[in-house]
Design an enzyme around this catalytic site. Structure first.
Site, short mmCIF file in Angstrom:
data_model
loop_
_atom_site.label_atom_id
_atom_site.label_comp_id
_atom_site.label_asym_id
_atom_site.label_seq_id
_atom_site.Cartn_x
_atom_site.Cartn_y
_atom_site.Cartn_z
N ALA A 164 15.74 19.32 45.52
CA ALA A 164 14.77 18.88 45.86
C ALA A 164 14.13 17.81 44.96
O ALA A 164 13.19 17.10 45.09
CB ALA A 164 13.43 20.11 45.44
N SER A 178 28.79 15.68 33.85
CA SER A 178 28.12 14.49 33.25
C SER A 178 29.07 13.80 32.31
O SER A 178 30.12 14.10 32.02
CB SER A 178 27.10 15.10 32.14
OG SER A 178 26.50 14.23 31.47
N TYR A 234 24.79 22.12 25.90
CA TYR A 234 24.78 21.19 27.31
C TYR A 234 25.95 20.71 27.42
O TYR A 234 26.67 20.69 28.38
CB TYR A 234 23.67 20.20 27.23
CG TYR A 234 23.74 19.30 28.48
CD1 TYR A 234 23.11 19.86 29.80
CD2 TYR A 234 24.23 18.05 28.28
CE1 TYR A 234 23.06 18.95 30.84
CE2 TYR A 234 24.33 17.23 29.51
CZ TYR A 234 23.57 17.62 30.61
OH TYR A 234 23.75 16.91 31.91
N CYS A 235 26.63 19.88 26.35
CA CYS A 235 27.88 19.15 26.23
C CYS A 235 29.01 20.19 26.72
O CYS A 235 29.88 19.81 27.57
CB CYS A 235 27.95 18.65 25.14
SG CYS A 235 29.33 17.34 24.99
N1 LIG Z 1 19.89 12.55 34.86
C1 LIG Z 1 20.90 12.38 34.00
O1 LIG Z 1 20.80 11.57 33.20
C2 LIG Z 1 22.08 13.16 34.23
C3 LIG Z 1 22.16 14.41 34.99
N2 LIG Z 1 23.09 15.15 35.20
C4 LIG Z 1 23.21 16.31 35.99
O2 LIG Z 1 22.95 16.07 37.04
C5 LIG Z 1 22.26 17.50 37.67
C6 LIG Z 1 21.01 17.24 38.31
O3 LIG Z 1 20.11 16.83 37.49
P1 LIG Z 1 18.77 15.74 37.52
O4 LIG Z 1 18.99 15.24 39.02
O5 LIG Z 1 19.21 14.94 36.76
O6 LIG Z 1 17.64 16.31 37.12
P2 LIG Z 1 16.60 17.27 37.92
O7 LIG Z 1 15.85 17.89 36.98
O8 LIG Z 1 15.60 16.57 38.79
O9 LIG Z 1 17.22 18.04 38.67
C7 LIG Z 1 17.58 19.54 38.48
C8 LIG Z 1 17.29 20.38 39.50
O10 LIG Z 1 17.78 21.49 39.51
C9 LIG Z 1 16.93 22.51 39.77
N3 LIG Z 1 17.24 23.88 38.99
C10 LIG Z 1 17.05 24.03 37.59
N4 LIG Z 1 17.52 25.33 37.27
C11 LIG Z 1 18.00 25.73 38.36
C12 LIG Z 1 18.33 27.04 38.78
N5 LIG Z 1 18.61 28.12 37.77
N6 LIG Z 1 18.80 27.40 39.93
C13 LIG Z 1 18.78 26.50 40.86
N7 LIG Z 1 18.14 25.24 40.68
C14 LIG Z 1 17.58 24.96 39.44
C15 LIG Z 1 15.54 22.14 39.41
O11 LIG Z 1 14.72 22.72 40.18
C16 LIG Z 1 15.86 20.62 39.87
O12 LIG Z 1 15.51 20.34 41.14
C17 LIG Z 1 22.13 18.32 36.49
O13 LIG Z 1 23.49 19.29 36.66
C18 LIG Z 1 22.31 17.44 35.37
O14 LIG Z 1 23.02 17.97 34.20
C19 LIG Z 1 24.42 14.74 34.71
C20 LIG Z 1 24.54 13.44 33.89
C21 LIG Z 1 23.35 12.64 33.77
C1 LIG Z 2 21.55 14.23 30.82
C2 LIG Z 2 22.51 13.74 29.79
C3 LIG Z 2 23.44 12.85 30.17
C4 LIG Z 2 24.22 12.50 29.07
C5 LIG Z 2 24.50 11.15 29.29
C6 LIG Z 2 25.13 10.52 27.95
O1 LIG Z 2 25.66 11.03 27.12
C7 LIG Z 2 25.18 9.08 28.05
C8 LIG Z 2 25.33 8.26 27.09
C9 LIG Z 2 25.55 6.96 27.24
C10 LIG Z 2 24.46 6.30 26.76
O2 LIG Z 2 23.53 5.97 27.57
C11 LIG Z 2 24.98 4.90 26.23
C12 LIG Z 2 26.60 5.11 26.06
O3 LIG Z 2 27.51 4.25 26.05
C13 LIG Z 2 26.84 6.51 26.65
C14 LIG Z 2 27.90 6.79 27.25
C15 LIG Z 2 29.35 6.19 26.84
C16 LIG Z 2 30.40 6.60 27.91
C17 LIG Z 2 31.42 5.78 28.06
C18 LIG Z 2 31.75 5.64 29.68
C19 LIG Z 2 33.36 5.33 29.80
C20 LIG Z 2 33.34 4.73 31.15
O4 LIG Z 2 32.56 4.01 31.49
O5 LIG Z 2 34.43 5.11 31.76
#
Ligand SMILES: NC(=O)C1=CN([C@@H]2O[C@H](COP(=O)(O)OP(=O)(O)OC[C@H]3O[C@@H](n4cnc5c(N)ncnc54)[C@H](O)[C@@H]3O)[C@@H](O)[C@H]2O)C=CC1
Ligand SMILES: CCCCCC(=O)/C=C/[C@H]1[C@H](O)CC(=O)[C@@H]1CCCCCCC(=O)O
Length: 312
Positions: free
Chosen positions: A58, A183, A196-197
């Site tokens: 969503a 991620s 988380y990591c």
């Molecule tokens: N935004 C970022 O910088 C990054 C996000 N991610 C990953 O992307 C994925 C999506 O997150 P985003 O779109 O960024 O944020 P977001 O917060 O918009 O999306 C997360 C979604 O998961 C849903 N959710 C949370 N708990 C839940 C549960 N128990 N059951 C079902 N749905 C649930 C929420 O309602 C929300 O719609 C996550 O797995 C996050 O870890 C990975 C790397 C970077």
């Molecule tokens: C929601 C959590 C997301 C976590 C993302 C994260 O840790 C990102 C960190 C970057 C920061 O914004 C600047 C950076 O340089 C970090 C990432 C570096 C990764 C290297 C990418 C390698 C590649 O491009 O292959």
């Protein structure tokens, strides 16, 4: 109906409303050897007429991926989430853009196997099955790390096992695709949010195992992972407050926001690329609007001999 501002994502509208973000596939780095080629010459799947389930669909990256699937003529997208207001708002926006009866929201928790199985049952009854599962739901809240582990890891395992059960050729299904949203934090440390990591490293492990040819050859279900870098969505809100200590929270926030966050639209585009081209078990980074294949080194090549031990 109330439309919540925070779940509004205009990034899929054409033309892009703000700064145009183009996804560049870094082809020079993609193929390292013929044997390890991460992509297939022929298209492995087209989104056209496909039925997809997107957990956490969503908002954010899940919502953007729903946009890209529907823009590319998917038959139906089932989106899930834990907030029914966000779900209703997302359905309204998607129907406005892509037409009626293309999307269903089901409120539920990925930790709940019965809820998850209900999604596959619904797709079976209404559309004859599921083609794509995007295991996308995830949270960044080390403060409540038990729940974080359950959502981020258990949710992915439950979903993938169900995908094998409902989509596996060995179970009478058509095969298909599971994409896990890991991620960049699944590939390098994020010491301010260590749990988380750890969960995201586990998602990489889940992809390498469930995506292995041992499973692909029997199920016909490809399993791949996408590793977004910082992306402007709700998950990056309140990072500081949601970690185990204020100091760890500050460190997580500092690292995540070192570079400007990319648009979720870019991640949606990358998901489309993986859907069409990526072999099972492959891992992809989408960071700073660039898509890269992640080569997992052979374990024999990454260790250096130190000493041989014999049993006493
Ligand atoms: N935004 C970022 O910088 C990054 C996000 N991610 C990953 O992307 C994925 C999506 O997150 P985003 O779109 O960024 O944020 P977001 O917060 O918009 O999306 C997360 C979604 O998961 C849903 N959710 C949370 N708990 C839940 C549960 N128990 N059951 C079902 N749905 C649930 C929420 O309602 C929300 O719609 C996550 O797995 C996050 O870890 C990975 C790397 C970077
Ligand atoms: C929601 C959590 C997301 C976590 C993302 C994260 O840790 C990102 C960190 C970057 C920061 O914004 C600047 C950076 O340089 C970090 C990432 C570096 C990764 C290297 C990418 C390698 C590649 O491009 O292959």
């Amino acid at each position: 109906m109330m439309v919540k501002k925070k779940s509004e994502d205009t990034s899929c509208k054409d033309p892009a409303p703000q700064k145009k973000q183009t996804l560049v596939a870094d082809s020079s780095k993609v193929t390292t050897s013929a044997q390890a080629s991460p992509t297939c010459q022929k298209e492995l799947m087209s989104p056209k007429c496909k039925v997809a389930i997107i957990t956490g669909g969503a908002t954010g990256i899940g919502f953007s991926t729903a946009c890209h699937l529907l823009k590319n003529c998917a038959r139906h997208v089932i989106i899930t989430g834990i907030d029914s207001g966000e779900g209703e708002s997302a359905v309204e926006q998607l129907e406005e853009r892509y037409g009626d009866n293309k999307v269903t929201f089901v409120c539920g928790d990925v930790k709940n196997p019965a809820h998850f199985e209900g999604l596959f049952e619904m797709a079976c009854e209404a559309f004859g099955g599921t083609d794509i599962l995007f295991n996308n739901a995830g949270i960044l809240q080390d403060k409540s790390w038990g729940n974080e582990v359950d959502v981020n890891v258990k949710g992915v395992i439950i979903g993938t096992l169900l995908a094998f059960k409902y989509m596996g050729k060995d179970k009478g299904g058509k095969g298909g695709l599971v994409i896990n949203n890991a991620s960049i934090a699944g590939l390098h440390p994020l010491p301010g949010a260590p749990v988380y990591c750890i969960t995201k490293h586990a998602v990489i492990g889940a992809t390498l195992n469930f995506g292995h040819k041992f499973h692909y050859q029997t199920t016909g279900v490809r399993v791949c992972a996408i590793c977004p870098g910082s992306t402007s969505t709700d998950v990056t809100e309140n990072v500081c407050e949601n970690q185990l200590t204020p100091e760890w929270g500050k460190e997580a926030e500092r690292q995540i926001f070192l570079k400007p966050a990319q648009s979720p639209d870019v991640v949606g585009k990358a998901v489309m690329y993986i859907l069409r081209q990526a072999r099972s078990g492959t891992i992809w980074v989408v960071h700073n609007n660039i898509l890269k294949f992640v080569e997992i080194p052979n374990r024999h090549k990454i260790s250096t001999f130190v000493k041989e031990f014999t049993a006493c």
